[in-house]
Design a protein around this motif. Structure first.
Motif, short mmCIF file in Angstrom:
data_model
loop_
_atom_site.label_atom_id
_atom_site.label_comp_id
_atom_site.label_asym_id
_atom_site.label_seq_id
_atom_site.Cartn_x
_atom_site.Cartn_y
_atom_site.Cartn_z
N LYS A 1 0.82 -1.22 0.00
CA LYS A 1 0.00 0.00 0.00
C LYS A 1 0.85 1.26 0.00
N ARG A 2 2.17 1.10 -0.12
CA ARG A 2 3.12 2.22 -0.11
C ARG A 2 2.98 3.06 1.17
N ILE A 3 2.74 2.37 2.27
CA ILE A 3 2.70 3.03 3.58
C ILE A 3 4.07 2.87 4.23
N PRO A 4 4.75 3.98 4.54
CA PRO A 4 6.11 3.87 5.08
C PRO A 4 6.14 3.15 6.43
N ILE A 5 7.12 2.27 6.56
CA ILE A 5 7.32 1.54 7.81
C ILE A 5 8.45 2.21 8.56
N THR A 6 8.12 2.93 9.62
CA THR A 6 9.20 3.51 10.42
C THR A 6 9.75 2.41 11.32
N GLY A 7 11.05 2.46 11.54
CA GLY A 7 11.69 1.34 12.24
C GLY A 7 12.07 1.66 13.67
N HIS A 8 12.59 0.65 14.29
CA HIS A 8 13.10 0.75 15.67
C HIS A 8 14.19 -0.30 15.75
N ALA A 9 15.44 0.13 15.61
CA ALA A 9 16.54 -0.81 15.45
C ALA A 9 17.60 -0.59 16.51
N ALA A 10 17.16 -0.55 17.77
CA ALA A 10 18.11 -0.38 18.87
C ALA A 10 18.94 -1.64 19.01
N GLY A 11 20.26 -1.47 19.07
CA GLY A 11 21.16 -2.59 19.32
C GLY A 11 21.14 -3.65 18.24
N ILE A 12 20.81 -3.28 17.04
CA ILE A 12 20.70 -4.26 15.95
C ILE A 12 22.10 -4.65 15.45
N ASP A 13 22.27 -5.91 15.04
CA ASP A 13 23.54 -6.31 14.43
C ASP A 13 23.42 -6.22 12.91
N ILE A 14 24.53 -6.37 12.22
CA ILE A 14 24.55 -6.13 10.78
C ILE A 14 23.62 -7.09 10.01
N PRO A 15 23.65 -8.40 10.29
CA PRO A 15 22.72 -9.27 9.55
C PRO A 15 21.26 -8.87 9.78
N SER A 16 20.91 -8.60 11.02
CA SER A 16 19.53 -8.23 11.32
C SER A 16 19.17 -6.91 10.64
N LEU A 17 20.13 -5.98 10.61
CA LEU A 17 19.89 -4.69 9.97
C LEU A 17 19.55 -4.88 8.49
N ASN B 1 12.69 16.97 5.08
CA ASN B 1 13.16 15.59 5.20
C ASN B 1 12.17 14.72 5.98
N ALA B 2 11.59 15.29 7.01
CA ALA B 2 10.63 14.53 7.81
C ALA B 2 9.34 14.30 7.03
N ALA B 3 8.93 15.30 6.26
CA ALA B 3 7.73 15.13 5.41
C ALA B 3 7.98 14.05 4.37
N GLU B 4 9.22 13.99 3.90
CA GLU B 4 9.59 13.01 2.87
C GLU B 4 9.51 11.57 3.41
N VAL B 5 9.84 11.41 4.67
CA VAL B 5 9.75 10.07 5.28
C VAL B 5 8.35 9.48 5.03
N TYR B 6 7.35 10.34 5.14
CA TYR B 6 5.97 9.87 5.01
C TYR B 6 5.38 10.18 3.63
N ASN B 7 6.24 10.57 2.69
CA ASN B 7 5.76 10.88 1.35
C ASN B 7 4.65 11.93 1.38
N GLN B 8 4.87 12.95 2.22
CA GLN B 8 3.85 14.00 2.39
C GLN B 8 4.34 15.37 1.93
#
Lengths: 594, 594
Positions: free
Chosen positions: A203-219, A319-326
């Motif tokens: 649906k082209r809905i942006p997925i904002t993430g939460h990647a605290a403490g992520i390792d490279i493969p998981s990233l 830039n923040a508006a762009e995150v949400y394609n707004q």
């Protein structure tokens, strides 16, 4: 966005000079975040949108109101791409005022806290509430209202949002994002999350993430699945790793997280393109919003850290508006965009003289102008802090294995101005079979108590960093984990605090010797107040004063307390209603080592 | 995009190192257009998507194919945001090969030419045809297949696309854009266009623009209505004006339009942010694609003009993907993106050693590798050049007012390497009541003849710039206006050419003294060939040789001829089947003044 705005076709005659503009902003210097230029220009407004910029003489009629910017910079209304209003403890209406005063005219939120406690109907209520204010909502489906800490093995609240409801929310007309599904359910291939990601991407809905403490493969896996942002970086190398795989970095500057200065180096020293960077507060206490600000503070810090002012403003808007394609709606001062314009006297200080939102002046010299009343809230939002039975002092006792006179114990290490908790190992005395705190070494009891009334659970542990010399502090609102949490020097006060929170329906308490020294009532879902910001702040300041008198030197003691609780993958060990959790494994761990 | 791609959830195990990648690109230097960095990195591919980048050792299994980049730069597949395949005169299949060889792996097109002649079913056919190739389509609803030159008062083709069909196309699953609705119907508030704009904005479908010769009020109105790009700027001040109001500038470098060098100055001399700039060809003849290239040529020119190579590549990839909000799919080398990767030996020469599209090597040293056959085309696409009656030499006579021996006349001024036409005024002799051309001053007859078979119309005029000393050139394919156009030194050859075009079902002709010296058959809708590119090019080269022998020195004589025809707002005066049109008024104007 969240209201019927002026139809674009109505702007045509104004732009062409055939019909007059309603308002013209004159005498200002336009900060053009699209071209990175600053130059004198006027702005013609029709209804709540911009019809034309530049020389707009042709748009002026006899009834056109001319607003003199008096040489101020015309800056686009700021865009907050990731902020949970309920962590400010004020209701949506008062929250809207608080962020608008700071020049934030659009904010992304999913209202996950109310969603945890009262389900999807509370989320819907908040959406309707914010529509009554001049603040624009970028509604983002509150994944955490379902997930809570399931991925860590923690059982969820009984009335929270279901996966089916999340999927339905992706079809709501207001929906412009999927709010920070963390990476673990993705790397662990939880079907619910894979389906959510797939539908959002489809649906082209942006997925904002939460990647605290992520390792490279998981990233890599997380980004491959469709995540597009992260706001958890605190250090430059981590931010660069994330940016390289395509994540947009939301530099977090909020209560307990102060990353703007450090992460600015990604641009000033490592010369990354600023385009993938914006700001967010994520968690902003009422006082932070009142005294420090929101995105306006981020811009200030970034400029001080050496980022070019136009770039810093662009990060806080376009830039923040762009995150949400707004970008057609918000994030710049250009024809067709909603007329959100700040008059800023000096770019470096970023002092906002006026805030125009939806074409109306809503803030003048820091004063919120429109009359805006809070709504009447539905009954189901009250009385939500429910204990299955009263808490007793004995409930806080953590028992040692038989025969032990001392134990090695895992202790939560909390630090000022950080959301991260360490795992400390120390030896604690055992008295009558009960593991003892050690106030002299700042090792205090911390406990979480189930507040949903259907089950009875208490998790007991120890924490270092609060340095209370007496009394107890307690809260019914914590990030993700909306149970009662209490840290204290004695079990009597701790029990009193927990029971009192249930009595008042939620809030923040400072208690010593059986007396309430400060109390901030948060009766809505046990999370937020229905009082205005200034009253709230007085109550909070009183609470902070009392806490400081206890010896605690933490800058934001309630924020630090919140993040000692299980909350996604932030930090190492955390308290929850079942005991301690190691978020890196993730698994429940015992306080006592062997 | 336009095919079922590898599901993102299948990438997770590969990124995590739990399952092997299908392929790993090794030994290359990644051009990271997100962070603007170049550094050694590998790329792990699963199916047709990228699963991980960086160090991807963990993704290598015993069956993983390792492709050695041999030190080449790994550049994202280029994105062509605005190109009409049918102006290359080759069918979609051969066109896909031609642009892929140039490193273009995704292209925006709406197939408006076939839509003009054969309606929505032809558009649908082309979409299905392109899906059989490795080229990704950014389908953009072909507004011009309805509009044609209605806004100039020119009557449309009888079988073209209806407004209702355009509205329906906005709901097609393939639709990612609304293709260049020009500004006049917006500033004139044509309800059909206002509704199209409103629906597109509502559905967050980008509206690419066409703002040739626009004035400031119209520019503001157009952008306010929702247009987001323009590709018509030829000069820097115009591009800056457009960028300031928020239009993204597609720098056009195509047949007859060579703006990359000049417009690069907006970045190199005026220091505008490059973020709002990308490239397009718009119109690219088969030979241009073969000899010069597409976006790869733009990048080359831009680098030569002083733009930093990484920025130039970003403009040709990420920025173009951003126009269509497709950055999760294309435009960069990052996890989750479709595996479109170029091996480029040298950034300045931008010589492409290999093209990987959808994870497969499709081009090696300029050779297209997969076996790709053209489809069988439906009957309705053939025999579409229909004359209501044969054309006679007398049809080309333009009669002067009675008694005149000479007249002042409006003459189309065509220029080499430009799509713009001037209005020239000159005195022409009258013989037997017929206005005469003047070959010695390079004033030749030019005519357009209705080719749809339902009506009979011929528009006669004069043109300067072709410098033919003998013979005639003719075409059944022109931008927007797909009638027969013929320019010539004598009416016998002109009539022969028109009649012969109908006989062969369309094409390009070079004729002298009743003999066909060169013929390029374009039987599909009278617009495109079903022969492969190399055969076509031989035929075109033969045609150009013959045209040059006539004395004509134009670089792209057929392109120049096309743009002498009514085509949107480009140029001043133009020929159409009803005579001459002044596109600035816009209104029909007589050839003979007073």
């Amino acid at each position: 966005m969240n209201r019927p705005h002026t139809r674009r076709r109505e702007l045509i005659d104004v732009a062409m000079g055939r019909k007059p503009a309603d308002k013209i902003l004159s005498g200002g210097k336009l900060v053009n975040v699209i071209t990175s230029e600053i130059y004198p220009a006027e702005v013609a407004i029709k209804g709540d949108r911009i019809a034309a910029i530049g020389d707009v003489k042709r748009c002026k009629g006899p009834k056109t109101e001319v607003i003199d910017a008096k040489g101020a910079y015309l800056v686009p209304g700021l865009v907050e791409p990731h902020l949970h209003f309920y962590h400010s403890y004020i209701n949506v209406t008062n929250y809207a005022k608080a962020v608008l005063i700071n020049g934030t005219t659009a904010v992304a939120d999913g209202f996950y806290g109310p969603g945890i406690i009262s389900g999807v109907k509370a989320v819907r209520f908040m959406i309707e509430e914010i529509k009554r204010t001049p603040l624009k909502l970028i509604f983002s489906v509150p994944v955490l209202a379902y997930l809570q800490n399931r991925e860590l093995g923690v059982s969820p609240a009984p009335n929270s949002v279901s996966p089916e409801e999340l999927m339905e929310m992706l079809d709501w007309p207001e929906t412009l994002g999927l709010e920070e599904p963390p990476f673990l359910p993705i790397t662990e291939k939880d079907e619910i999350f894979l389906d959510l990601f797939e539908k959002a991407v489809e649906k082209r809905i942006p997925i904002t993430g939460h990647a605290a403490g992520i390792d490279i493969p998981s990233l890599n896996a997380y980004v491959a699945a469709g995540a597009i942002t992260d706001h958890e970086s605190t250090e430059v190398p981590d931010a660069i790793e994330k940016a390289r795989v395509g994540l947009k970095i939301l530099i977090r500057q909020g209560s307990g997280a102060f990353n703007a200065k450090e992460l600015s180096k990604a641009l000033t020293e490592h010369h990354l393109s600023s385009r993938g960077f914006s700001f967010c507060a994520d968690v902003a206490s009422a006082e932070k919003l009142f005294y420090e600000g929101d995105i306006n503070e981020c811009i200030r810090v970034a400029i001080k850290a050496g980022i070019n002012p136009v770039n810093a403003i662009k990060m806080g808007s376009l830039n923040a508006a762009e995150v949400y394609n707004q970008t057609l709606e918000i994030g710049s001062i250009a024809p067709g965009r909603i007329a959100d314009v700040l008059f800023v006297r000096d770019l470096r200080d970023f002092d906002i003289a006026r805030v125009i939102a939806n074409g109306e002046i809503v803030v003048e010299d820091g004063k919120f102008l429109p009359f805006l009343e809070s709504p009447k809230y539905p009954d189901y939002m009250y009385g939500t802090v429910k204990l299955r039975r009263p808490v007793t002092p004995e409930d806080f006792n953590l028992h040692a294995p038989k025969g032990k006179t001392s134990v090695k114990a895992r202790i939560i290490g909390a630090a000022d101005l950080s959301l991260y908790t360490q795992e400390l190992i120390d030896t604690l005395e055992v008295l009558d079979g009960v593991v003892q705190p050690n106030q002299s070494r700042d090792i205090l009891r911390i406990s979480m108590i189930d507040r949903h009334g259907e089950t009875w659970e208490i998790g007991n542990g120890f924490v270092n960093g609060f340095n209370l010399k007496r009394g107890t502090i307690a809260s019914s609102v914590n990030a993700v984990c909306e149970n009662i949490v209490v840290v204290g020097t004695n079990t009597e006060d701790m029990a009193f605090a927990a029971n009192h929170l249930a009595k008042i329906g939620g809030g923040k308490l400072v208690i010593a010797d059986g007396k309430i020294l400060a109390q901030v009532e948060l009766p809505l879902c046990g999370l937020v107040s229905d009082e205005p910001l200034d009253k709230m702040i007085k109550k909070f300041n009183k609470a902070y004063d009392e806490i400081r008198k206890f010896g605690c030197q933490l800058t934001h003691p309630f924020s630090t307390l919140e993040f000692c609780c299980a909350c996604g993958e932030i930090g190492k060990i955390k308290i929850f209603q079942g005991g301690l959790i190691d978020t890196e494994k993730p698994a429940k761990v015992s306080v006592v080592l062997d």
